[in-house]
Motif scaffolding. Structure first.
Motif, PDB file in Angstrom:
ATOM      1  N   ASP A  58       0.833  -1.201   0.000  1.00  9.79           N
ATOM      2  CA  ASP A  58       0.000   0.000   0.000  1.00  9.79           C
ATOM      3  C   ASP A  58       0.864   1.247   0.000  1.00  9.79           C
ATOM      4  OD1 ASP A  58      -2.359  -1.461   0.080  1.00  9.79           O
ATOM      5  OD2 ASP A  58      -2.705  -1.144   2.230  1.00  9.79           O
ATOM      6  N   TYR A  59       1.905   1.241   0.835  1.00 10.23           N
ATOM      7  CA  TYR A  59       2.782   2.414   0.909  1.00 10.23           C
ATOM      8  C   TYR A  59       3.440   2.687  -0.438  1.00 10.23           C
ATOM      9  CZ  TYR A  59       6.504   5.632   1.754  1.00 10.23           C
ATOM     10  OH  TYR A  59       7.326   6.716   1.641  1.00 10.23           O
ATOM     11  N   HIS A  60       3.910   1.628  -1.103  1.00  7.98           N
ATOM     12  CA  HIS A  60       4.559   1.825  -2.401  1.00  7.98           C
ATOM     13  C   HIS A  60       3.586   2.413  -3.424  1.00  7.98           C
ATOM     14  CE1 HIS A  60       7.822  -1.364  -1.334  1.00  7.98           C
ATOM     15  NE2 HIS A  60       8.074  -0.179  -0.811  1.00  7.98           N
ATOM     16  N   GLU A  61       2.323   1.978  -3.371  1.00  5.16           N
ATOM     17  CA  GLU A  61       1.325   2.546  -4.286  1.00  5.16           C
ATOM     18  C   GLU A  61       1.132   4.033  -4.018  1.00  5.16           C
ATOM     19  OE1 GLU A  61      -2.187   0.318  -5.721  1.00  5.16           O
ATOM     20  OE2 GLU A  61      -1.752  -1.024  -4.041  1.00  5.16           O
ATOM     21  N   VAL A  62       1.041   4.410  -2.735  1.00  7.03           N
ATOM     22  CA  VAL A  62       0.870   5.820  -2.388  1.00  7.03           C
ATOM     23  C   VAL A  62       2.116   6.608  -2.758  1.00  7.03           C
ATOM     24  CG1 VAL A  62       0.608   7.453  -0.469  1.00  7.03           C
ATOM     25  CG2 VAL A  62      -0.858   5.439  -0.602  1.00  7.03           C
ATOM     26  N   ARG A  63       3.302   6.037  -2.497  1.00  7.47           N
ATOM     27  CA  ARG A  63       4.553   6.719  -2.848  1.00  7.47           C
ATOM     28  C   ARG A  63       4.616   6.995  -4.346  1.00  7.47           C
ATOM     29  NH1 ARG A  63       9.289   2.870  -2.960  1.00  7.47           N
ATOM     30  NH2 ARG A  63       8.082   2.384  -4.822  1.00  7.47           N
ATOM     31  N   ASP A  64       4.303   5.984  -5.161  1.00  3.01           N
ATOM     32  CA  ASP A  64       4.341   6.165  -6.612  1.00  3.01           C
ATOM     33  C   ASP A  64       3.336   7.227  -7.056  1.00  3.01           C
ATOM     34  OD1 ASP A  64       6.200   4.131  -6.520  1.00  3.01           O
ATOM     35  OD2 ASP A  64       4.958   2.653  -7.561  1.00  3.01           O
ATOM     36  N   PHE A  65       2.145   7.194  -6.447  1.00  2.62           N
ATOM     37  CA  PHE A  65       1.100   8.168  -6.757  1.00  2.62           C
ATOM     38  C   PHE A  65       1.558   9.572  -6.380  1.00  2.62           C
ATOM     39  CE2 PHE A  65      -2.948  10.344  -6.401  1.00  2.62           C
ATOM     40  CZ  PHE A  65      -3.735   9.752  -7.378  1.00  2.62           C
ATOM     41  N   PHE A  66       2.202   9.704  -5.217  1.00  2.00           N
ATOM     42  CA  PHE A  66       2.718  10.985  -4.727  1.00  2.00           C
ATOM     43  C   PHE A  66       3.786  11.536  -5.682  1.00  2.00           C
ATOM     44  CE2 PHE A  66       5.845  13.344  -2.181  1.00  2.00           C
ATOM     45  CZ  PHE A  66       5.048  14.280  -1.551  1.00  2.00           C
ATOM     46  N   TYR A  67       4.706  10.676  -6.103  1.00  2.00           N
ATOM     47  CA  TYR A  67       5.753  11.115  -7.039  1.00  2.00           C
ATOM     48  C   TYR A  67       5.143  11.588  -8.358  1.00  2.00           C
ATOM     49  CZ  TYR A  67       9.629   9.190  -4.233  1.00  2.00           C
ATOM     50  OH  TYR A  67      10.555   8.934  -3.258  1.00  2.00           O
ATOM     51  N   ALA A  68       4.159  10.824  -8.867  1.00  2.00           N
ATOM     52  CA  ALA A  68       3.536  11.180 -10.149  1.00  2.00           C
ATOM     53  C   ALA A  68       2.774  12.506 -10.061  1.00  2.00           C
ATOM     54  CB  ALA A  68       2.594  10.064 -10.602  1.00  2.00           C
ATOM     55  N   ARG A  69       2.287  12.853  -8.861  1.00  2.00           N
ATOM     56  CA  ARG A  69       1.592  14.140  -8.672  1.00  2.00           C
ATOM     57  C   ARG A  69       2.565  15.257  -8.311  1.00  2.00           C
ATOM     58  NH1 ARG A  69      -1.115  10.308  -9.602  1.00  2.00           N
ATOM     59  NH2 ARG A  69      -0.646  11.011 -11.682  1.00  2.00           N
ATOM     60  N   MET A  70       3.842  14.915  -8.095  1.00  2.00           N
ATOM     61  CA  MET A  70       4.876  15.896  -7.726  1.00  2.00           C
ATOM     62  C   MET A  70       4.474  16.660  -6.460  1.00  2.00           C
ATOM     63  SD  MET A  70       5.657  17.232 -11.592  1.00  2.00           S
ATOM     64  CE  MET A  70       6.833  18.478 -11.092  1.00  2.00           C
ATOM     65  N   GLY A  71       4.050  15.883  -5.440  1.00  2.00           N
ATOM     66  CA  GLY A  71       3.624  16.509  -4.191  1.00  2.00           C
ATOM     67  C   GLY A  71       2.354  17.314  -4.396  1.00  2.00           C
ATOM     68  N   LYS A  72       2.395  18.587  -4.025  1.00  2.00           N
ATOM     69  CA  LYS A  72       1.222  19.463  -4.113  1.00  2.00           C
ATOM     70  C   LYS A  72       0.925  19.954  -5.527  1.00  2.00           C
ATOM     71  CE  LYS A  72       2.768  22.244  -0.638  1.00  2.00           C
ATOM     72  NZ  LYS A  72       2.732  23.386   0.312  1.00  2.00           N
ATOM     73  N   ALA A  73       1.808  19.665  -6.478  1.00  2.00           N
ATOM     74  CA  ALA A  73       1.736  20.316  -7.789  1.00  2.00           C
ATOM     75  C   ALA A  73       0.521  19.929  -8.625  1.00  2.00           C
ATOM     76  CB  ALA A  73       3.012  20.027  -8.587  1.00  2.00           C
ATOM     77  N   ARG A  74       0.103  18.666  -8.559  1.00  2.00           N
ATOM     78  CA  ARG A  74      -0.949  18.211  -9.456  1.00  2.00           C
ATOM     79  C   ARG A  74      -2.153  17.701  -8.665  1.00  2.00           C
ATOM     80  NH1 ARG A  74       1.051  18.093 -14.477  1.00  2.00           N
ATOM     81  NH2 ARG A  74      -0.786  16.980 -15.227  1.00  2.00           N
ATOM     82  N   GLY A  75      -3.336  18.166  -9.021  1.00  2.00           N
ATOM     83  CA  GLY A  75      -4.552  17.701  -8.389  1.00  2.00           C
ATOM     84  C   GLY A  75      -4.953  16.330  -8.901  1.00  2.00           C
TER      85      GLY A  75
END
Length: 198
Positions: A58-75
């Protein structure tokens, strides 16, 4: 603003914690009286998704999702399992001319608060004119429905639907203790609802 039409994995969303919120400035006046100023006329939810992370996968899925959104940059989109559907919601009254109506959800307790819905879930919207299911198209990025023919004067327009919440991460960093993974080793991972476009 940059926005990706994707959602977090469902198991993360389902176990997240939800915090509906408004913002009000309270000033204490002489003799203890208060003056309250409503800063936000529309609510904005905050969510903590760390509760949905149960294992390293689960953490890896969230981490990958977070990287793809560039933190706060992408909604992105989020399903708030505590509030994601509406039935028989009043959208307006026909006048024989108007063909477009905005999806809204009404919350009533003595007075009614109206929430504008801008991210309906595809395939879930059913529009009715005087209780009769009627063909209408749905704009998935505005929540506006359009009838082929304008509903007749004095007819009642209602809808059933599910909806997502447009959100973004509330930080540009992702908290985790590296040495030993456990759900308890993850700090809060907050996301916030984006302001409703008017």
């Amino acid at each position: 603003m940059a926005f990706d039409n994707v959602r977090l994995p469902e198991q993360i969303e389902r176990d997240s914690q939800s915090f509906p919120r408004f913002q009000t400035t309270v000033t204490t006046l002489g003799r203890g009286a208060e003056q309250r100023n409503v800063d936000w006329m529309q609510q904005r939810c905050r969510f903590d998704i760390s509760y949905g992370i149960q294992d390293e996968e689960d953490y890896h899925e969230v981490r990958d999702f977070f990287y793809a959104r560039m933190g706060k940059a992408r909604g992105f989109l989020f399903k708030d399992w505590s509030d994601y559907k509406a039935t028989g919601q009043l959208l307006g009254v026909g006048d024989g001319v108007k063909t477009k109506f905005q999806l809204v959800k009404r919350y009533t307790s003595a007075v009614t608060y109206i929430r504008k819905i801008i991210a309906p879930v595809g395939g879930t919207v059913k529009a009715y004119v005087n209780g009769v299911l009627t063909t209408a198209s749905v704009n998935a990025t505005t929540g506006e429905i359009t009838f082929l023919v304008a509903p007749a004067s004095s007819t009642t327009i209602t809808a059933d639907f599910e909806f997502d919440v447009p959100v973004r991460f509330d930080a540009d960093e992702l908290p985790i203790k590296i040495h030993i993974f456990s759900a308890a080793s993850i700090g809060g991972i907050e996301i916030v609802e984006l302001p409703t476009r008017t």
